[in-house]
Structure formats: structure tokens, C-alpha cells
Design an enzyme around this catalytic site. Structure first.
Site, mmCIF file in Angstrom:
data_model
loop_
_atom_site.group_PDB
_atom_site.id
_atom_site.type_symbol
_atom_site.label_atom_id
_atom_site.label_comp_id
_atom_site.label_asym_id
_atom_site.label_seq_id
_atom_site.Cartn_x
_atom_site.Cartn_y
_atom_site.Cartn_z
ATOM 1 N N HIS A 196 18.089 0.520 17.821
ATOM 2 C CA HIS A 196 18.736 1.755 18.306
ATOM 3 C C HIS A 196 20.245 1.578 18.407
ATOM 4 C CE1 HIS A 196 14.612 2.858 19.554
ATOM 5 N NE2 HIS A 196 14.567 1.583 19.944
ATOM 6 N N SER A 234 45.985 5.275 4.489
ATOM 7 C CA SER A 234 46.065 6.712 4.770
ATOM 8 C C SER A 234 47.380 7.257 4.235
ATOM 9 C CB SER A 234 45.984 6.916 6.279
ATOM 10 O OG SER A 234 46.604 8.127 6.647
ATOM 11 N N LYS A 294 46.654 2.320 8.791
ATOM 12 C CA LYS A 294 45.242 2.407 8.470
ATOM 13 C C LYS A 294 44.774 1.444 7.376
ATOM 14 C CE LYS A 294 42.698 5.467 9.654
ATOM 15 N NZ LYS A 294 41.648 5.542 10.644
ATOM 16 N N GLU A 324 32.226 3.727 2.460
ATOM 17 C CA GLU A 324 31.831 5.107 2.771
ATOM 18 C C GLU A 324 31.274 5.796 1.530
ATOM 19 O OE1 GLU A 324 34.840 6.416 6.331
ATOM 20 O OE2 GLU A 324 35.703 6.019 4.392
#
Ligand code: ARG
Length: 479
Positions: A176, A297, A303, A310
């Protein structure tokens, strides 16, 4: 002649009696085809990548025709030489693909006739594009499965290698996404080797089922000519022939199955991607994904984003789309060949291409990823990862497990209030809750210690991880 396209193409059904279609296989049709229809029906743009398989299949078919005396030896030689030339032209980019030929089968046959004349017109004897295309995709898929399996194996090796570096380092195991039990990093990594092993085996099973030659099934009913199906099957390296011509031209089960296998590979890759996206956050800081697999970024200079991971995660969605597309194409199709089936290739190719690319980039990432063991061990005693081990210690002292579970639950609640770890409790604090706890308890708790106490087979401790690493090294070396 009616040259319709665009707005007036809705008159597609209008017959123009004074016109004859140019293509030999369309002589029973009247009127020129509508340009919209020509563009819509073509699959050449998608299936041209089958050209090698189409040519190999045609050579086998024409050799069989010669063996059966349906064509002469000389005609066979002309056909074969012509096809080999066409194959070279395509490979070298010299072949002009003309979409009006609908698909790769017609484009190659037309080019052959243009090249060698009369003998070329005999190639399609006793054959239909329906058994031809079913053969081509199978031939393609056999190779594709091998490529995917090689990529899976490479990735598995990457995981095993990385696991070898972290066989003793403990990290939290999650359920979980909450801290659950301690595991060694190696075991975590090896869990992916297991997942990809099943994908490997699934592909092997898929290959076994598709390994029958449909060639010679004709359009749907076979042929009145003495087509020797076993000859072409043998030449093309199929394990057997298919035994029902209707099924042979209707069957695309293997495409659905192949895409499903791709979908599961993508699922497993997406799980890894999700893990490492989370693990590489500041909040976790467990893994360092190499900067060559990160992006920055356009606005925020600090960043370091895991965009590649992703995208691996997202691409699973496209593969599921292909699976749904394929299944839906098959659903409710009447028996026999239907043109619906032409759409099988776009989904099959897309799924495989996506998974291939994802496997490649995942292997590269895995090969360059480091675990931040300092950061992981610094936080290891958070979250009571040793609670289950403490309950099992109590079982060893004769306490029933359900009882022990309750005692440890109470101890954890006490620790949370007192802002302590279990291992920081004094013996007097322990015995307040359970008289069976003795001084040896401290050998059984502490998340770092627990992993090396696992005794069950397949557990996530260093002993088991080392065994698994040895097993996989041996196993994967055989491939
Ligand atoms: N391009 C077609 C396909 O991919 C080939 C078979 C066409 N057969 C037919 N009878 N229209 O399925």
C-alpha cells in the site's frame, strides 16, 4: 471517366459503364474506384514492413508450385530471381510503393509481373491474399518475438547485475506504499527479473501456438489445385500446417495474444517507472536516475525531471489501446476472412514498436542507476519495519500469533506516543506489555537486522537474494 474525390465522393456507388478497371483482379468491377476509397482501403503504408516475409512466402509457394508441376522449373526460377531483385530494391529504397496497389502483396506481385511478364502471372496460383497475409504476419511475429525476448533477457541481466551490487543493503519493502517489512535492494530488483521472466515465457507460448502455416488455405475453402501445404510449411520452418482452411484465414488470436504479452511487458515497465519516479523524489531519495535520462524545465532552473520514466509509464496506455483495438476488431466478425482483419497490423506493430523502445530505454536506465544506500539506511528505522519480526519473536516464545500481533500493535502505538523505535524500548517497557519478552529480543528487532533473519525460501533477505542472483546468472547465461 469519373475522377471523384473530396465533396462529390459521396457518389461512390455510381456506376460508370464505359470504363474498365486496369487491375487484373478488379475486372468484374465497373467504374474507376473513388480516390477516397483507394486511400481508405490501402494498407501498403503499414504492411510494407512485411515485404521480406511476403517474398520469402512467395518463393516457398512458387517452389511448391514447381514441385507440383503447376508451373515449370524455369518459371519458378524467373519468379524467384524476380522476387529476390524486388527484395533488394525495397531494401535499398529503390522500390516505388504505389498505394493504388492496396497492400504489400499486390505491390510485389504487380512489380514481379512488370519485371518478368507471363511467369509472374502464375505466382498467385492456388493462393489468396487471405492465406498469404496470415502467413506473412506469422513469419514476422516469429522474428519479432525473438527480438523482444532478446531485449527482455538483456534487461533481466541488467537487473541481476545491479542486484549484485546491493545484495546486503536493506531498504523498506512496501505494501500500500506504506512501510511494511525490510527487504534487501537486490530482492526488490530481482522481483522485476521474475516479472520479465513470465513475459519471456508468455512470448514463447505465443510463438508455439502461432507456429502453423495457413498457406494453401486459399481464400477460405482451400483450392482445387494440388497445392502441397506441407512443402511450403516445411520451407518456411513452420512446425505444422493449420488444419481448417476457414479457421486459418479467420484466425488472429495470435495477434491479440501477442499484443496482450506486449501489454504485460509494458505494465511491468510502468511499475518500475512509477517506483523510480517516486524513489528519485527529494522526499524519498532512494535512487539516482542518471542525468542522461532526465530532462529539465523550461522555466525552473533547478529541475531534474524523470520524463523518460514518465513516458515509459505512459506508453503502457498506448499498448493497452492496441490490445483493445485488436480485440474489438475480432469481436463479432463473421467466420472467414473480412477486411476488418487488415487493421490487425497497425495494432500489432504499434504495440511491439512501443514495447521495444521502452525495453531499450529501460535497460539503459537500469544500467546507469544508483541506489543511495546512505539515505535509505538513515531512514530505515522509521515506520516500524521490524514489527512483524517482533511478533514472530513472540511466537518463538510460545505466544499465539494473533495474540502477538495485538501486543506488538499496542507496543507500536506506545512507541509513536513516546517518539521511540521498537529497538529503543527498554526491557522493562517491553515486559509491561508482554512478560514473555526477554533480553534476546534485541537480536530480533531493528529493521537492518531483520532481513538477514528471513529463513523462508524466496524471502527478501541477503541469503535468498544471493541464491537468486546465482540462479539467474546461470539461467540467463544460457540464452
Ligand atoms: N491487406 C489485406 C490484409 O491485410 C490482405 C488481404 C486482402 N484480402 C481481400 N480479400 N481483400 O488483411
Amino acid at each position: 471517366m469519373r475522377q471523384s474525390s473530396g465533396a462529390n465522393s459521396i457518389f461512390l456507388g455510381v456506376k460508370v459503364m464505359d470504363n474498365e478497371r486496369k487491375k487484373s483482379w478488379e475486372k468484374r468491377l465497373e467504374g474507376e474506384p473513388d480516390k477516397l476509397a483507394v486511400d481508405f482501403v490501402e494498407s501498403l503504408s503499414v504492411d510494407k514492413r512485411l515485404y521480406k516475409y511476403d517474398i520469402v512466402g512467395s518463393i516457398a509457394h512458387s517452389q511448391m508450385l514447381a514441385e507440383q508441376k503447376l508451373i515449370t522449373r524455369d518459371e519458378f526460377k524467373q519468379i524467384k530471381d524476380g522476387l529476390v531483385e524486388i527484395s533488394q530494391e525495397i531494401a535499398e529504397g529503390r522500390f516505388k510503393f504505389d498505394k493504388t496497389y492496396e497492400d504489400i502483396h499486390m505491390a510485389i506481385e504487380a512489380a514481379l509481373i512488370k519485371k518478368i511478364g507471363e511467369a509472374g502471372k502464375k505466382l498467385h496460383t492456388g493462393r489468396s491474399r487471405n492465406d498469404q497475409v496470415a502467413t506473412d504476419i506469422r513469419l514476422w511475429m516469429r522474428d519479432e518475438i525473438e527480438i523482444l525476448q532478446a531485449k527482455i533477457t538483456l534487461l533481466q541481466k541488467g537487473f541481476v547485475k545491479l542486484a549484485g551490487k546491493y545484495a546486503e543493503d536493506v531498504m523498506p519493502g512496501y505494501t500500500h506504499l506504506q512501510r511494511a517489512q525490510p527487504v534487501v535492494i537486490a530482492s526488490y530488483l530481482l522481483s522485476f527479473v521474475e516479472q520479465f521472466e513470465r513475459d519471456f515465457v508468455r512470448l514463447k507460448n505465443c510463438r508455439r501456438l502461432l507456429d502453423v502455416s495457413p498457406l494453401g488455405s486459399g481464400a477460405v475453402g482451400g483450392s482445387t489445385l494440388p497445392i502441397e501445404r506441407k512443402s511450403t510449411a516445411k520451407q518456411l520452418g513452420f512446425a505444422d500446417i493449420s488444419y481448417n482452411s476457414i479457421d486459418a484465414v479467420s484466425d488472429r488470436d495470435f495477434c491479440a495474444e501477442f499484443i496482450f504479452d506486449c501489454a504485460l511487458i509494458a505494465t511491468h515497465l510502468s511499475r518500475l517507472a512509477e517506483d523510480w519516479i517516486i524513489y528519485s523524489t527529494n522526499e524519498f531519495g532512494f535512487v539516482e536516475v542518471d542525468e542522461s535520462y532526465c530532462t529539465s524545465s523550461s522555466m525552473m532552473p533547478q529541475k531534474r525531471n524523470p520524463d523518460i520514466l514518465e513516458l515509459i509509464r505512459a506508453k503502457a496506455g498506448g499498448v493497452y489501446g492496441s490490445l483493445m483495438g485488436m480485440l474489438t476488431i475480432l469481436k463479432g466478425q463473421p467466420s472467414g476472412y473480412n477486411r476488418d482483419m487488415q487493421e490487425d497490423k497497425i495494432h500489432t506493430f504499434t504495440a511491439s514498436d512501443t514495447v521495444r523502445a521502452s525495453l531499450d530505454v529501460t535497460y539503459a536506465i537500469v544500467s546507469h542507476t544508483k541506489f543511495n544506500t546512505k539515505k535509505i539506511s538513515a531512514g530505515l528505522e522509521e515506520g516500524f519495519l521490524d514489527a512483524t519480526a517482533l511478533a514472530e519473536y513472540l511466537v518463538g516464545k510460545g505466544v499465539a500469533f494473533r495474540e502477538a500481533h495485538g501486543i506488538v500493535g499496542t507496543l507500536v502505538a506506545y512507541c509513536e506516543k513516546a517518539n521511540k523505535k521498537l529497538a529503543e524500548l527498554g526491557l522493562d517497557e517491553f515486559t509491561q506489555y508482554c512478560a514473555s519478552i526477554e533480553a534476546d529480543v534485541y537480536e530480533s528487532i531493528g529493521a537492518g537486522k531483520v532481513a538477514s533473519k528471513y529463513v523462508t525460501e524466496g524471502a527478501a533477505g541477503p541469503k535468498q537474494a544471493n541464491e537468486q542472483i546465482a540462479y539467474w546468472n546461470k539461467q540467463l547465461a544460457k540464452r
